[in-house]
Design a protein around this motif. Sequence first.
Motif, PDB file in Angstrom:
ATOM      1  N   ARG A 288      -6.104  -3.486  -5.504  1.00  0.00           N
ATOM      2  CA  ARG A 288      -7.478  -3.982  -5.426  1.00  0.00           C
ATOM      3  C   ARG A 288      -7.567  -5.219  -4.535  1.00  0.00           C
ATOM      4  O   ARG A 288      -8.507  -5.357  -3.745  1.00  0.00           O
ATOM      5  N   GLN A 289      -6.605  -6.121  -4.645  1.00  0.00           N
ATOM      6  CA  GLN A 289      -6.587  -7.309  -3.792  1.00  0.00           C
ATOM      7  C   GLN A 289      -6.435  -6.922  -2.324  1.00  0.00           C
ATOM      8  O   GLN A 289      -7.102  -7.477  -1.453  1.00  0.00           O
ATOM      9  N   ARG A 290      -5.563  -5.973  -2.059  1.00  0.00           N
ATOM     10  CA  ARG A 290      -5.334  -5.495  -0.693  1.00  0.00           C
ATOM     11  C   ARG A 290      -6.616  -4.902  -0.117  1.00  0.00           C
ATOM     12  O   ARG A 290      -6.997  -5.195   1.014  1.00  0.00           O
ATOM     13  N   THR A 291      -7.301  -4.090  -0.902  1.00  0.00           N
ATOM     14  CA  THR A 291      -8.545  -3.470  -0.452  1.00  0.00           C
ATOM     15  C   THR A 291      -9.621  -4.516  -0.202  1.00  0.00           C
ATOM     16  O   THR A 291     -10.341  -4.458   0.795  1.00  0.00           O
ATOM     17  N   ASP A 292      -9.729  -5.509  -1.098  1.00  0.00           N
ATOM     18  CA  ASP A 292     -10.734  -6.554  -0.953  1.00  0.00           C
ATOM     19  C   ASP A 292     -10.485  -7.369   0.313  1.00  0.00           C
ATOM     20  O   ASP A 292     -11.407  -7.628   1.089  1.00  0.00           O
TER      21      ASP A 292
ATOM     22  N   ARG B 182       3.711   0.494 -18.100  1.00  0.00           N
ATOM     23  CA  ARG B 182       2.263   0.211 -18.110  1.00  0.00           C
ATOM     24  C   ARG B 182       1.968  -1.132 -17.457  1.00  0.00           C
ATOM     25  O   ARG B 182       0.994  -1.271 -16.729  1.00  0.00           O
ATOM     26  N   GLN B 183       2.807  -2.118 -17.735  1.00  0.00           N
ATOM     27  CA  GLN B 183       2.607  -3.424 -17.112  1.00  0.00           C
ATOM     28  C   GLN B 183       2.799  -3.333 -15.597  1.00  0.00           C
ATOM     29  O   GLN B 183       2.036  -3.928 -14.838  1.00  0.00           O
ATOM     30  N   ALA B 184       3.789  -2.587 -15.168  1.00  0.00           N
ATOM     31  CA  ALA B 184       4.026  -2.416 -13.736  1.00  0.00           C
ATOM     32  C   ALA B 184       2.846  -1.692 -13.083  1.00  0.00           C
ATOM     33  O   ALA B 184       2.412  -2.066 -11.985  1.00  0.00           O
ATOM     34  N   ALA B 185       2.321  -0.675 -13.749  1.00  0.00           N
ATOM     35  CA  ALA B 185       1.173   0.058 -13.206  1.00  0.00           C
ATOM     36  C   ALA B 185      -0.052  -0.845 -13.127  1.00  0.00           C
ATOM     37  O   ALA B 185      -0.826  -0.783 -12.168  1.00  0.00           O
ATOM     38  N   LYS B 186      -0.228  -1.699 -14.122  1.00  0.00           N
ATOM     39  CA  LYS B 186      -1.361  -2.626 -14.133  1.00  0.00           C
ATOM     40  C   LYS B 186      -1.244  -3.614 -12.967  1.00  0.00           C
ATOM     41  O   LYS B 186      -2.228  -3.887 -12.278  1.00  0.00           O
ATOM     42  N   LEU B 187      -0.043  -4.130 -12.729  1.00  0.00           N
ATOM     43  CA  LEU B 187       0.166  -5.034 -11.605  1.00  0.00           C
ATOM     44  C   LEU B 187      -0.042  -4.323 -10.272  1.00  0.00           C
ATOM     45  O   LEU B 187      -0.609  -4.891  -9.335  1.00  0.00           O
ATOM     46  N   TYR B 188       0.401  -3.083 -10.172  1.00  0.00           N
ATOM     47  CA  TYR B 188       0.226  -2.311  -8.949  1.00  0.00           C
ATOM     48  C   TYR B 188      -1.259  -2.110  -8.652  1.00  0.00           C
ATOM     49  O   TYR B 188      -1.695  -2.247  -7.507  1.00  0.00           O
ATOM     50  N   ARG B 189      -2.040  -1.781  -9.676  1.00  0.00           N
ATOM     51  CA  ARG B 189      -3.489  -1.606  -9.478  1.00  0.00           C
ATOM     52  C   ARG B 189      -4.134  -2.912  -9.036  1.00  0.00           C
ATOM     53  O   ARG B 189      -5.024  -2.916  -8.179  1.00  0.00           O
ATOM     54  N   LYS B 190      -3.685  -4.039  -9.589  1.00  0.00           N
ATOM     55  CA  LYS B 190      -4.231  -5.340  -9.207  1.00  0.00           C
ATOM     56  C   LYS B 190      -3.936  -5.630  -7.736  1.00  0.00           C
ATOM     57  O   LYS B 190      -4.818  -6.060  -6.993  1.00  0.00           O
TER      58      LYS B 190
ATOM     59  N   SER C 269      13.714  -2.601   3.459  1.00  0.00           N
ATOM     60  CA  SER C 269      13.903  -1.741   2.290  1.00  0.00           C
ATOM     61  C   SER C 269      12.762  -0.731   2.199  1.00  0.00           C
ATOM     62  O   SER C 269      11.688  -0.922   2.772  1.00  0.00           O
ATOM     63  N   THR C 270      12.988   0.316   1.459  1.00  0.00           N
ATOM     64  CA  THR C 270      11.974   1.350   1.296  1.00  0.00           C
ATOM     65  C   THR C 270      10.750   0.800   0.589  1.00  0.00           C
ATOM     66  O   THR C 270       9.612   1.115   0.947  1.00  0.00           O
ATOM     67  N   MET C 271      10.962  -0.041  -0.431  1.00  0.00           N
ATOM     68  CA  MET C 271       9.844  -0.597  -1.178  1.00  0.00           C
ATOM     69  C   MET C 271       8.984  -1.491  -0.278  1.00  0.00           C
ATOM     70  O   MET C 271       7.752  -1.401  -0.296  1.00  0.00           O
ATOM     71  N   ALA C 272       9.610  -2.345   0.533  1.00  0.00           N
ATOM     72  CA  ALA C 272       8.863  -3.210   1.440  1.00  0.00           C
ATOM     73  C   ALA C 272       8.130  -2.380   2.493  1.00  0.00           C
ATOM     74  O   ALA C 272       7.013  -2.708   2.885  1.00  0.00           O
ATOM     75  N   ARG C 273       8.757  -1.302   2.956  1.00  0.00           N
ATOM     76  CA  ARG C 273       8.126  -0.432   3.941  1.00  0.00           C
ATOM     77  C   ARG C 273       6.869   0.216   3.369  1.00  0.00           C
ATOM     78  O   ARG C 273       5.838   0.284   4.027  1.00  0.00           O
ATOM     79  N   LYS C 274       6.951   0.680   2.123  1.00  0.00           N
ATOM     80  CA  LYS C 274       5.784   1.299   1.493  1.00  0.00           C
ATOM     81  C   LYS C 274       4.666   0.286   1.306  1.00  0.00           C
ATOM     82  O   LYS C 274       3.488   0.603   1.484  1.00  0.00           O
ATOM     83  N   ALA C 275       5.007  -0.946   0.945  1.00  0.00           N
ATOM     84  CA  ALA C 275       3.992  -1.986   0.770  1.00  0.00           C
ATOM     85  C   ALA C 275       3.309  -2.299   2.095  1.00  0.00           C
ATOM     86  O   ALA C 275       2.081  -2.420   2.163  1.00  0.00           O
ATOM     87  N   ALA C 276       4.090  -2.417   3.169  1.00  0.00           N
ATOM     88  CA  ALA C 276       3.520  -2.703   4.480  1.00  0.00           C
ATOM     89  C   ALA C 276       2.657  -1.542   4.964  1.00  0.00           C
ATOM     90  O   ALA C 276       1.564  -1.746   5.502  1.00  0.00           O
ATOM     91  N   ASP C 277       3.133  -0.306   4.768  1.00  0.00           N
ATOM     92  CA  ASP C 277       2.347   0.871   5.138  1.00  0.00           C
ATOM     93  C   ASP C 277       1.027   0.895   4.380  1.00  0.00           C
ATOM     94  O   ASP C 277      -0.016   1.208   4.943  1.00  0.00           O
ATOM     95  N   GLY C 278       1.070   0.574   3.089  1.00  0.00           N
ATOM     96  CA  GLY C 278      -0.142   0.574   2.277  1.00  0.00           C
ATOM     97  C   GLY C 278      -1.130  -0.469   2.738  1.00  0.00           C
ATOM     98  O   GLY C 278      -2.330  -0.215   2.826  1.00  0.00           O
TER      99      GLY C 278
END
Length: 164
Positions: A28-32, A17-25, A61-70
């Motif tokens: 939102r920052q990325r979108t803003d 839940r904490q990880a999901a909360k951080l991901y949503r934050k 890494s796969t995680m960094a790639r997904k973050a950059a793609d997002g």
Amino acid sequence: MARRRPPKGRPASTGYRQAAKLYRKVARQRTDTARKWARKVVRDHDVPAVEDFTPRFLARSTMARKAADGAIGATRKSLIEMARKHGRIVHLIDPAHTTMDCAGCGAGTKHALPLSERTCTCTACGAVSPRDKDSARVMLLRAGLDPAGVEGVRPDGPPVRQAA
């Protein structure tokens, strides 16, 4: 060995839940940030032309790639939405060889320039220009636009709307 039981009153998935909360934050920052940048670009330029860029090669890494793609996907989406809102057309340009082609004559170099080299010198026509500005001119030419005014932004005053 016995499994540890979670403390009373707390479910076992607190970490998720904490990880999901951080991901949503972060989302939102990325979108803003993307919306603020897109608004500035659309207000300052009449016809934006950007690379249709996918950052697959940037991340190890796969995680960094997904973050950059997002992040790039959110920025592209925000730019297109903001341009539609302000009545502009965004030209998405194929990024292949934009830094290797000459904006003056269209000739391509035989090898990729290293990132440390910031000026582009054409071997065919002899034109010398900063690498980023040459790439911007190439993208405008590929979009079918006249790159005469690449140096600045729109002149003062509201944009002129053409009747359809």
